[in-house]
Write a protein that holds these residues in place. Structure first.
Motif, PDB file in Angstrom:
ATOM      1  N   GLY A 227       0.809  -1.223   0.000  1.00 15.53           N
ATOM      2  CA  GLY A 227       0.000   0.000   0.000  1.00 15.53           C
ATOM      3  C   GLY A 227       0.839   1.267   0.000  1.00 15.53           C
ATOM      4  O   GLY A 227       0.626   2.175   0.804  1.00 15.53           O
ATOM      5  N   ILE A 228       1.780   1.351  -0.920  1.00 15.44           N
ATOM      6  CA  ILE A 228       2.773   2.434  -0.905  1.00 15.44           C
ATOM      7  C   ILE A 228       2.231   3.725  -1.515  1.00 15.44           C
ATOM      8  O   ILE A 228       1.248   3.733  -2.251  1.00 15.44           O
ATOM      9  N   LEU A 229       2.910   4.827  -1.193  1.00 13.66           N
ATOM     10  CA  LEU A 229       2.580   6.117  -1.772  1.00 13.66           C
ATOM     11  C   LEU A 229       3.341   6.283  -3.083  1.00 13.66           C
ATOM     12  O   LEU A 229       4.533   5.996  -3.164  1.00 13.66           O
ATOM     13  N   GLY A 230       2.659   6.776  -4.108  1.00 11.38           N
ATOM     14  CA  GLY A 230       3.286   6.968  -5.404  1.00 11.38           C
ATOM     15  C   GLY A 230       4.249   8.140  -5.418  1.00 11.38           C
ATOM     16  O   GLY A 230       4.213   9.013  -4.543  1.00 11.38           O
ATOM     17  N   PRO A 231       5.114   8.206  -6.432  1.00 13.56           N
ATOM     18  CA  PRO A 231       6.147   9.246  -6.467  1.00 13.56           C
ATOM     19  C   PRO A 231       5.600  10.668  -6.586  1.00 13.56           C
ATOM     20  O   PRO A 231       6.153  11.581  -5.973  1.00 13.56           O
ATOM     21  N   PHE A 232       4.536  10.871  -7.364  1.00 15.91           N
ATOM     22  CA  PHE A 232       4.034  12.230  -7.508  1.00 15.91           C
ATOM     23  C   PHE A 232       3.436  12.743  -6.200  1.00 15.91           C
ATOM     24  O   PHE A 232       3.703  13.882  -5.780  1.00 15.91           O
ATOM     25  N   ASP A 233       2.641  11.905  -5.518  1.00 17.02           N
ATOM     26  CA  ASP A 233       2.090  12.317  -4.227  1.00 17.02           C
ATOM     27  C   ASP A 233       3.192  12.475  -3.187  1.00 17.02           C
ATOM     28  O   ASP A 233       3.108  13.344  -2.305  1.00 17.02           O
ATOM     29  N   SER A 234       4.247  11.667  -3.274  1.00 13.50           N
ATOM     30  CA  SER A 234       5.387  11.842  -2.369  1.00 13.50           C
ATOM     31  C   SER A 234       6.014  13.224  -2.584  1.00 13.50           C
ATOM     32  O   SER A 234       6.355  13.922  -1.618  1.00 13.50           O
ATOM     33  N   PHE A 235       6.158  13.603  -3.842  1.00 10.81           N
ATOM     34  CA  PHE A 235       6.688  14.932  -4.162  1.00 10.81           C
ATOM     35  C   PHE A 235       5.796  16.027  -3.588  1.00 10.81           C
ATOM     36  O   PHE A 235       6.281  17.019  -3.016  1.00 10.81           O
ATOM     37  N   LEU A 236       4.468  15.858  -3.697  1.00 11.50           N
ATOM     38  CA  LEU A 236       3.555  16.873  -3.180  1.00 11.50           C
ATOM     39  C   LEU A 236       3.657  17.007  -1.662  1.00 11.50           C
ATOM     40  O   LEU A 236       3.585  18.124  -1.123  1.00 11.50           O
ATOM     41  N   VAL A 237       3.822  15.885  -0.964  1.00 11.62           N
ATOM     42  CA  VAL A 237       3.969  15.970   0.503  1.00 11.62           C
ATOM     43  C   VAL A 237       5.273  16.679   0.859  1.00 11.62           C
ATOM     44  O   VAL A 237       5.307  17.520   1.760  1.00 11.62           O
ATOM     45  N   ILE A 238       6.350  16.366   0.160  1.00 12.66           N
ATOM     46  CA  ILE A 238       7.626  17.058   0.402  1.00 12.66           C
ATOM     47  C   ILE A 238       7.446  18.554   0.187  1.00 12.66           C
ATOM     48  O   ILE A 238       7.889  19.369   1.006  1.00 12.66           O
ATOM     49  N   ARG A 239       6.788  18.923  -0.899  1.00 16.19           N
ATOM     50  CA  ARG A 239       6.565  20.343  -1.178  1.00 16.19           C
ATOM     51  C   ARG A 239       5.736  20.987  -0.075  1.00 16.19           C
ATOM     52  O   ARG A 239       6.005  22.113   0.347  1.00 16.19           O
ATOM     53  N   GLY A 240       4.736  20.259   0.432  1.00 13.25           N
ATOM     54  CA  GLY A 240       3.940  20.793   1.531  1.00 13.25           C
ATOM     55  C   GLY A 240       4.765  20.993   2.794  1.00 13.25           C
ATOM     56  O   GLY A 240       4.617  21.998   3.493  1.00 13.25           O
ATOM     57  N   ILE A 241       5.635  20.038   3.091  1.00 13.37           N
ATOM     58  CA  ILE A 241       6.440  20.115   4.309  1.00 13.37           C
ATOM     59  C   ILE A 241       7.374  21.318   4.293  1.00 13.37           C
ATOM     60  O   ILE A 241       7.719  21.876   5.340  1.00 13.37           O
ATOM     61  N   GLU A 242       7.771  21.761   3.101  1.00 16.15           N
ATOM     62  CA  GLU A 242       8.664  22.912   3.015  1.00 16.15           C
ATOM     63  C   GLU A 242       8.081  24.149   3.706  1.00 16.15           C
ATOM     64  O   GLU A 242       8.826  24.976   4.249  1.00 16.15           O
ATOM     65  N   THR A 243       6.764  24.286   3.717  1.00 17.24           N
ATOM     66  CA  THR A 243       6.128  25.448   4.355  1.00 17.24           C
ATOM     67  C   THR A 243       5.418  25.072   5.657  1.00 17.24           C
ATOM     68  O   THR A 243       4.660  25.874   6.204  1.00 17.24           O
ATOM     69  N   LEU A 244       5.668  23.865   6.160  1.00 18.26           N
ATOM     70  CA  LEU A 244       4.937  23.367   7.323  1.00 18.26           C
ATOM     71  C   LEU A 244       5.088  24.275   8.543  1.00 18.26           C
ATOM     72  O   LEU A 244       4.104  24.623   9.198  1.00 18.26           O
ATOM     73  N   ALA A 245       6.316  24.656   8.863  1.00 18.70           N
ATOM     74  CA  ALA A 245       6.544  25.467  10.071  1.00 18.70           C
ATOM     75  C   ALA A 245       5.802  26.794   9.987  1.00 18.70           C
ATOM     76  O   ALA A 245       5.189  27.250  10.959  1.00 18.70           O
TER      77      ALA A 245
END
Length: 394
Positions: A227-245
């Motif tokens: 049940g893994i996360l795909g590469p594009f959604d992984s990229f989107l989460v990384i991009r989201g984390i950049e502004t998390l703080a």
């Protein structure tokens, strides 16, 4: 180095090209030099460089040994429960997220895993229900939707004394406000759909293991179950984390402002927000979440009815009625008929999820605009309640 700085610089640039953003490796397989001889990847279910970058990033933020990204938050929860065997027992928080309750009750109980629910805000309650069969303690802190805060360190000590795993769902706080592994937890889970992704544009889940032994087990489960996360959604989460703080800081500021406004409204019987001094777990929350109290605020309407709650959630203009939370736009939902509808009514009410309970996800709009929106919706609730009272008297 401050967490916000470490967060940004924990995201790697591409060593091959110098790309500042993590590349999206949209591939199903990888060429091998010889059977079993490769450059670290052989098949994308087993590993993908984009997903690996996300997994390493969240593990770093949570002070864990390794992270594992899944196709949804529930898939992440499912992976943790697969550490158990038939005959084992889970002790879980009583106002558990409805999706987790459905998974526990209608899938894993049928497969021979027992689940006991208790109010985990008192660590003594947890100790009292442990049995020789208990293998996992399941916390949400803050919880969904009544914002209960459990003393993670105290429960971790109980877990370790009894050789029991402690898993904390850290979705509401995010690693910006709270890092359960540093408080003694063994495992952390996130619905990355929420604050980690942060833009209401993906579904994802993450598990972080605190030790190498647990990491090896979870890696096997991830690969075996698929049940893994795909590469594009992984990229989107990384991009989201950049502004998390930055986002969490604003969510906390507006969340507290909204909670204080709601506290003074006669149409509301109770406001659930750990940042309020009258919250029963405020002292624990202040210790565990020194950076703030998040953007989720729940309210119990004075008229504890589905009718009043429905009128309220359909009367806001800026707050949109929808499942989920943690995005830039403010959302609200009625747990009794939405997120927690799979929980039996008596059990749901006993855990504090009343018919008149409404959960707010305070977004990134101006706080004063959100307050005005809530004020006009509460006025409509008052008018509706007065009209029903007149009909009742007549």
């Amino acid at each position: 180095m401050q967490l916000s700085t470490r967060l940004l610089h924990a995201i790697p640039s591409d060593p091959q090209t110098g790309a500042i953003a993590v590349p999206i490796y949209q591939t199903s397989t990888f060429i091998q030099e010889a059977p079993g001889v490769n450059l670290g990847y052989d098949y994308a279910r087993s590993g993908n460089p984009t997903r690996q970058a996300l997994e390493n990033l969240v593990a770093t933020l949570e002070s864990g040994h390794a992270g594992f990204a899944f196709a949804s938050g529930l898939a992440a929860i499912d992976a943790v429960v697969k550490l158990l065997s038939a005959g084992d027992q889970i002790v879980a928080i009583d106002d558990i997220y409805g999706g987790a309750f459905r998974l526990f009750e209608h899938v894993y109980r049928r497969l021979g895993i027992d689940i006991v629910y208790c109010d985990t805000t008192d660590a003594a309650n947890v100790a009292a229900v442990l049995t020789p069969r208990t293998r996992l303690i399941w916390l949400e802190s803050p919880s969904n939707p009544t914002l209960k805060v459990s003393d993670i360190s105290a429960i971790a000590a109980i877990a370790k004394a009894n050789n029991v795993l402690l898993c904390v769902d850290n979705t509401f706080a995010s690693p910006i406000l709270q890092r359960p592994i540093e408080l003694g937890a063994d495992i952390v889970v996130h619905s990355a759909t929420k604050y980690l992704g942060g833009h209401s544009d993906l579904i994802a889940g993450v598990v972080v293991a605190g030790t190498a032994e647990l990491a090896a087990q979870l890696k096997f489960i991830q690969n075996a179950s698929g049940g893994i996360l795909g590469p594009f959604d992984s990229f989107l989460v990384i991009r989201g984390i950049e502004t998390l703080a930055l986002r969490v800081k604003q969510h906390c500021s507006s969340g507290l402002a909204v909670a204080k406004f709601l506290q003074a409204q006669p149409e509301i019987a109770q406001v659930f927000y750990p940042g309020l001094e009258d919250h029963p777990n405020h002292a624990v929350a202040r210790r565990q979440q020194p950076g703030g109290f998040g953007g989720i605020v729940s309210i119990a309407l004075a008229d504890d009815s589905v009718e009043s709650a429905t009128r309220f959630v359909t009367s806001t203009r800026l707050f949109k009625l929808a499942e989920s939370l943690g995005g830039p736009k403010s959302l609200l939902c009625h747990p009794a008929t939405m997120t927690h509808k799979s929980t039996p009514a008596a059990q749901r009410r006993a855990a504090g999820v009343a018919d008149g309970l409404v959960r707010l996800s305070v977004g990134l709009e101006d706080a004063e605009d959100l307050i005005q929106d809530l004020a006009q919706a509460l006025a409509l609730v008052r008018i509706g309640a007065e009209a029903r009272a007149e009909v009742s008297v007549a």
